[in-house]
Design a protein around this motif. Sequence first.
Motif, PDB file in Angstrom:
ATOM      1  N   LYS A  41       1.126  -1.380   0.180  1.00 42.93           N
ATOM      2  CA  LYS A  41      -0.143  -0.121   0.228  1.00 42.93           C
ATOM      3  C   LYS A  41       0.783   1.166   0.077  1.00 42.93           C
ATOM      4  CE  LYS A  41      -4.279  -2.021   2.834  1.00 42.93           C
ATOM      5  NZ  LYS A  41      -5.163  -2.048   4.146  1.00 42.93           N
ATOM      6  N   PRO A  42       0.472   2.564  -0.609  1.00 40.96           N
ATOM      7  CA  PRO A  42       1.230   3.617  -0.496  1.00 40.96           C
ATOM      8  C   PRO A  42       1.515   4.074   1.015  1.00 40.96           C
ATOM      9  CG  PRO A  42       0.097   3.120  -2.055  1.00 40.96           C
ATOM     10  CD  PRO A  42      -0.834   2.645  -1.641  1.00 40.96           C
ATOM     11  N   TRP A  43       2.448   4.663   1.168  1.00 37.28           N
ATOM     12  CA  TRP A  43       2.587   5.152   2.640  1.00 37.28           C
ATOM     13  C   TRP A  43       3.026   6.732   2.416  1.00 37.28           C
ATOM     14  CZ3 TRP A  43       8.021   5.449   4.398  1.00 37.28           C
ATOM     15  CH2 TRP A  43       8.682   4.312   3.102  1.00 37.28           C
ATOM     16  N   MET A  44       4.191   6.996   0.851  1.00 41.95           N
ATOM     17  CA  MET A  44       5.078   8.039   0.599  1.00 41.95           C
ATOM     18  C   MET A  44       3.800   9.171   1.067  1.00 41.95           C
ATOM     19  SD  MET A  44       8.107   6.572   0.761  1.00 41.95           S
ATOM     20  CE  MET A  44       9.124   7.516  -0.650  1.00 41.95           C
ATOM     21  N   PRO A  45       4.779  10.207   1.474  1.00 40.51           N
ATOM     22  CA  PRO A  45       3.915  11.290   1.610  1.00 40.51           C
ATOM     23  C   PRO A  45       3.794  11.851   0.190  1.00 40.51           C
ATOM     24  CG  PRO A  45       6.519  11.687   2.289  1.00 40.51           C
ATOM     25  CD  PRO A  45       5.313  10.089   2.516  1.00 40.51           C
ATOM     26  N   PRO A  46       2.636  12.564   0.154  1.00 41.23           N
ATOM     27  CA  PRO A  46       2.230  12.912  -2.012  1.00 41.23           C
ATOM     28  C   PRO A  46       3.380  14.201  -1.359  1.00 41.23           C
ATOM     29  CG  PRO A  46       0.590  13.511   0.163  1.00 41.23           C
ATOM     30  CD  PRO A  46       1.165  12.718   0.757  1.00 41.23           C
ATOM     31  N   GLN A  47       3.326  14.004  -3.231  1.00 39.90           N
ATOM     32  CA  GLN A  47       4.809  15.345  -3.434  1.00 39.90           C
ATOM     33  C   GLN A  47       4.065  17.020  -3.959  1.00 39.90           C
ATOM     34  OE1 GLN A  47       8.342  15.310  -2.449  1.00 39.90           O
ATOM     35  NE2 GLN A  47       6.994  13.991  -1.431  1.00 39.90           N
ATOM     36  N   GLN A  48       4.325  17.977  -3.911  1.00 30.40           N
ATOM     37  CA  GLN A  48       3.184  18.772  -4.195  1.00 30.40           C
ATOM     38  C   GLN A  48       4.374  19.723  -5.318  1.00 30.40           C
ATOM     39  OE1 GLN A  48       0.940  19.741  -4.050  1.00 30.40           O
ATOM     40  NE2 GLN A  48       0.733  18.802  -2.369  1.00 30.40           N
ATOM     41  N   ALA A  49       3.490  19.758  -6.399  1.00 30.58           N
ATOM     42  CA  ALA A  49       4.863  20.101  -7.915  1.00 30.58           C
ATOM     43  C   ALA A  49       5.211  20.756  -7.724  1.00 30.58           C
ATOM     44  CB  ALA A  49       3.785  20.172  -9.323  1.00 30.58           C
ATOM     45  N   GLU A  50       6.569  21.444  -8.588  1.00 30.31           N
ATOM     46  CA  GLU A  50       6.587  22.994  -8.151  1.00 30.31           C
ATOM     47  C   GLU A  50       7.177  23.789  -9.519  1.00 30.31           C
ATOM     48  OE1 GLU A  50      10.455  22.581  -6.541  1.00 30.31           O
ATOM     49  OE2 GLU A  50      10.225  21.433  -4.929  1.00 30.31           O
ATOM     50  N   ALA A  51       6.097  24.327  -9.300  1.00 35.37           N
ATOM     51  CA  ALA A  51       6.032  25.362 -10.419  1.00 35.37           C
ATOM     52  C   ALA A  51       5.645  25.033 -12.134  1.00 35.37           C
ATOM     53  CB  ALA A  51       6.913  26.782 -11.009  1.00 35.37           C
ATOM     54  N   ASP A  52       4.708  23.690 -11.711  1.00 31.83           N
ATOM     55  CA  ASP A  52       4.019  22.822 -12.858  1.00 31.83           C
ATOM     56  C   ASP A  52       5.857  21.593 -12.749  1.00 31.83           C
ATOM     57  OD1 ASP A  52       1.667  24.187 -13.326  1.00 31.83           O
ATOM     58  OD2 ASP A  52       2.768  24.935 -14.552  1.00 31.83           O
ATOM     59  N   VAL A  53       6.431  21.864 -12.339  1.00 31.39           N
ATOM     60  CA  VAL A  53       7.201  20.567 -12.538  1.00 31.39           C
ATOM     61  C   VAL A  53       7.143  19.775 -11.417  1.00 31.39           C
ATOM     62  CG1 VAL A  53      10.253  19.823 -11.909  1.00 31.39           C
ATOM     63  CG2 VAL A  53       9.139  22.022 -13.219  1.00 31.39           C
ATOM     64  N   SER A  54       6.839  18.231 -11.749  1.00 28.21           N
ATOM     65  CA  SER A  54       5.983  17.358 -11.298  1.00 28.21           C
ATOM     66  C   SER A  54       7.736  17.191 -10.614  1.00 28.21           C
ATOM     67  CB  SER A  54       5.793  15.615 -11.859  1.00 28.21           C
ATOM     68  OG  SER A  54       6.406  15.371 -12.821  1.00 28.21           O
ATOM     69  N   GLU A 464      13.922  10.279   7.066  1.00 34.16           N
ATOM     70  CA  GLU A 464      13.267  11.952   6.059  1.00 34.16           C
ATOM     71  C   GLU A 464      12.546  11.893   6.594  1.00 34.16           C
ATOM     72  OE1 GLU A 464      14.440  11.798   2.040  1.00 34.16           O
ATOM     73  OE2 GLU A 464      16.333  11.129   2.085  1.00 34.16           O
ATOM     74  N   ASP A 465      10.999  11.384   6.501  1.00 33.45           N
ATOM     75  CA  ASP A 465       9.844  11.727   6.276  1.00 33.45           C
ATOM     76  C   ASP A 465       9.244  11.593   8.010  1.00 33.45           C
ATOM     77  OD1 ASP A 465       9.895  12.307   3.418  1.00 33.45           O
ATOM     78  OD2 ASP A 465       9.324  10.916   3.528  1.00 33.45           O
ATOM     79  N   PHE A 466       9.892  11.560   9.604  1.00 37.84           N
ATOM     80  CA  PHE A 466       9.514  10.401  10.395  1.00 37.84           C
ATOM     81  C   PHE A 466       8.555  11.740  10.938  1.00 37.84           C
ATOM     82  CE2 PHE A 466       9.472  11.104  15.267  1.00 37.84           C
ATOM     83  CZ  PHE A 466       9.420   9.052  15.291  1.00 37.84           C
ATOM     84  N   ALA A 467       8.458  12.960  10.380  1.00 40.43           N
ATOM     85  CA  ALA A 467       7.610  13.979  11.311  1.00 40.43           C
ATOM     86  C   ALA A 467       6.455  13.314  10.281  1.00 40.43           C
ATOM     87  CB  ALA A 467       7.955  15.582  11.015  1.00 40.43           C
ATOM     88  N   TYR A 468       6.508  13.527   9.672  1.00 44.58           N
ATOM     89  CA  TYR A 468       4.751  13.137   8.745  1.00 44.58           C
ATOM     90  C   TYR A 468       4.394  11.748   9.229  1.00 44.58           C
ATOM     91  CZ  TYR A 468       1.766  11.674   4.598  1.00 44.58           C
ATOM     92  OH  TYR A 468       1.031  10.931   3.971  1.00 44.58           O
ATOM     93  N   HIS A 469       5.509  10.914   9.604  1.00 43.13           N
ATOM     94  CA  HIS A 469       5.106   9.286  10.150  1.00 43.13           C
ATOM     95  C   HIS A 469       4.361   9.528  10.874  1.00 43.13           C
ATOM     96  CE1 HIS A 469       5.841   8.072   6.186  1.00 43.13           C
ATOM     97  NE2 HIS A 469       6.573   8.017   5.587  1.00 43.13           N
ATOM     98  N   PHE A 470       5.103  10.625  11.843  1.00 35.97           N
ATOM     99  CA  PHE A 470       4.719  10.794  13.013  1.00 35.97           C
ATOM    100  C   PHE A 470       3.088  11.394  13.194  1.00 35.97           C
ATOM    101  CE2 PHE A 470       4.323  12.020  17.805  1.00 35.97           C
ATOM    102  CZ  PHE A 470       4.382  10.775  18.219  1.00 35.97           C
ATOM    103  N   ALA A 471       3.008  12.390  12.426  1.00 39.82           N
ATOM    104  CA  ALA A 471       1.449  12.945  12.529  1.00 39.82           C
ATOM    105  C   ALA A 471       0.822  12.302  11.616  1.00 39.82           C
ATOM    106  CB  ALA A 471       1.903  14.665  11.458  1.00 39.82           C
ATOM    107  N   ARG A 472       1.071  11.185  11.615  1.00 40.14           N
ATOM    108  CA  ARG A 472      -0.550  10.333  10.881  1.00 40.14           C
ATOM    109  C   ARG A 472      -0.543   9.516  11.950  1.00 40.14           C
ATOM    110  NH1 ARG A 472      -0.158   7.707   5.390  1.00 40.14           N
ATOM    111  NH2 ARG A 472      -2.097   6.528   6.014  1.00 40.14           N
ATOM    112  N   LEU A 473       0.639   8.741  12.647  1.00 39.20           N
ATOM    113  CA  LEU A 473       0.102   8.080  13.783  1.00 39.20           C
ATOM    114  C   LEU A 473      -0.621   9.014  15.027  1.00 39.20           C
ATOM    115  CD1 LEU A 473       0.758   5.915  15.825  1.00 39.20           C
ATOM    116  CD2 LEU A 473       2.826   6.922  16.125  1.00 39.20           C
TER     117      LEU A 473
END
Length: 489
Positions: A41-54, A464-473
Amino acid sequence: MSVAHAPNDTVFTQGGDAAAGLAALERRLAHDLVCLGWPAKPWMPPQQAEADVSVLDVAIIGAGQAGLAVAAALAQQGIRAVVFDRAPRDLEGPWATTARMETLRSPKELTGPALGLPALTFRAWFEAQFGTEAWARLDKIPRLQWMDYLRWYRRVMAVDVRNDTTVTAVRPRADGKVALDLATPGGSHRVLARRVVLATGRDGLGGPALPSFVQGLDRRWWAHSSDAMDYGALKGLRVGVVGAGSSAMDSAATALEAGAHSVDLLIRRDDLPRINKSKGAGVPGLTQGHFDLPDELKWRLRHYINVANVPPPHGSTLRVSRHPNARFNFGCPVLCVEAADAALEVRTPQRTFDLDFLIVSTGFKIDWTARPEYAAIAPHVRAWKDRFVPAPGQEDAELADSPDLGALFQLQEKTAGSCPGLDRIHCFCYPATLSHGAVSGDIPAISDGARRLASGMASLFYSEDFAYHFARLEAYDDPELLGNEWVPA
């Protein structure tokens, strides 16, 4: 209707029982993947495009067997990768383009990029179409059939490959992303990736190793064995082949089969090596433990194999020697080559050869500066020669130029702080061999290398994304109990 190449160069159309057998295998594989929860299952934080660059999680450059294996291994970890390849669809890697051997060197039983899935092995794919008796009769895997298998692998593992896409620049950034400039049929554009994998094959960090005697020689007189060329143009010509390795034999045999008047193999050594020492090193302990060896032992092992030299395959050598107009000239290193009138004069210590065309089979070299797409990183990549001095008598230019890689195949800076983000580029191709052993380019242990890289990337991303995953927890609120499952005493 697709075509599969069967043993002894016979071509079978996949219809009837073969098609039904392959369909049954695909159902079996699909069920195995469901049972294993693959892809995860996907678990990585979604990435926002930067100036229309994916922004991609992982970009893989190269859709050959290494790139496919890494992408499939990442999917098992729930990490999505996009693979870029400059070749048209179904022509990735050398198998259907510049490779000229009849069969693979590797024993047919090796599982290659199957990643521990029996239904994903070449054997399962082969037996589903041709049966177990045909498998028993098969000696080595035909080259074009291996390519058919990789095409199937890409489809059943749903690898996201973007063909006809050339990466023209790789620029790591200090903000944790790597910019890739892409040239496509629809124009040029850019993507960002959190990590990049170089799955670019034998020559992916440089190019052919060209001897000095062809420098400045008009290209109409010669080719490197890795060049895409029409061997039919050699019909009736006196051809010289410099070298005696696998590609030299393949080039010589292809020229003879195309109707060359004669082929002279110009061989530096006084004899051909007999033993493939690299086969003797292929044990699980080495596969899993090479990276942990002291530097001195890593160098000693790879230098020993290099010096011993790998002999050409038995079948490839016979493919040449069965032609009466093939000549094996030993003790004939090329001293110089001159174009005279309508022919070449190729001088060796033994004699001067009058030839119409020369094929140099002199391997490849690592040369970051020869690849424009690496201009931003070439001055900063640390090679082994930048920090390791071999024992006297063990000097080895190929090893010295090899990139000095981290535990997850990542490039490292020659000077700390000179190229922030360089370690987000992972070298998963043949030049990684000195650092990691033969787990990133060759068939025998490629699954081990791909899984090592994929699981390590999952760990890096999580850290790298620990803060994101802890917030989800903290936000997780799916109740296990509703409070009405018991009556208080």
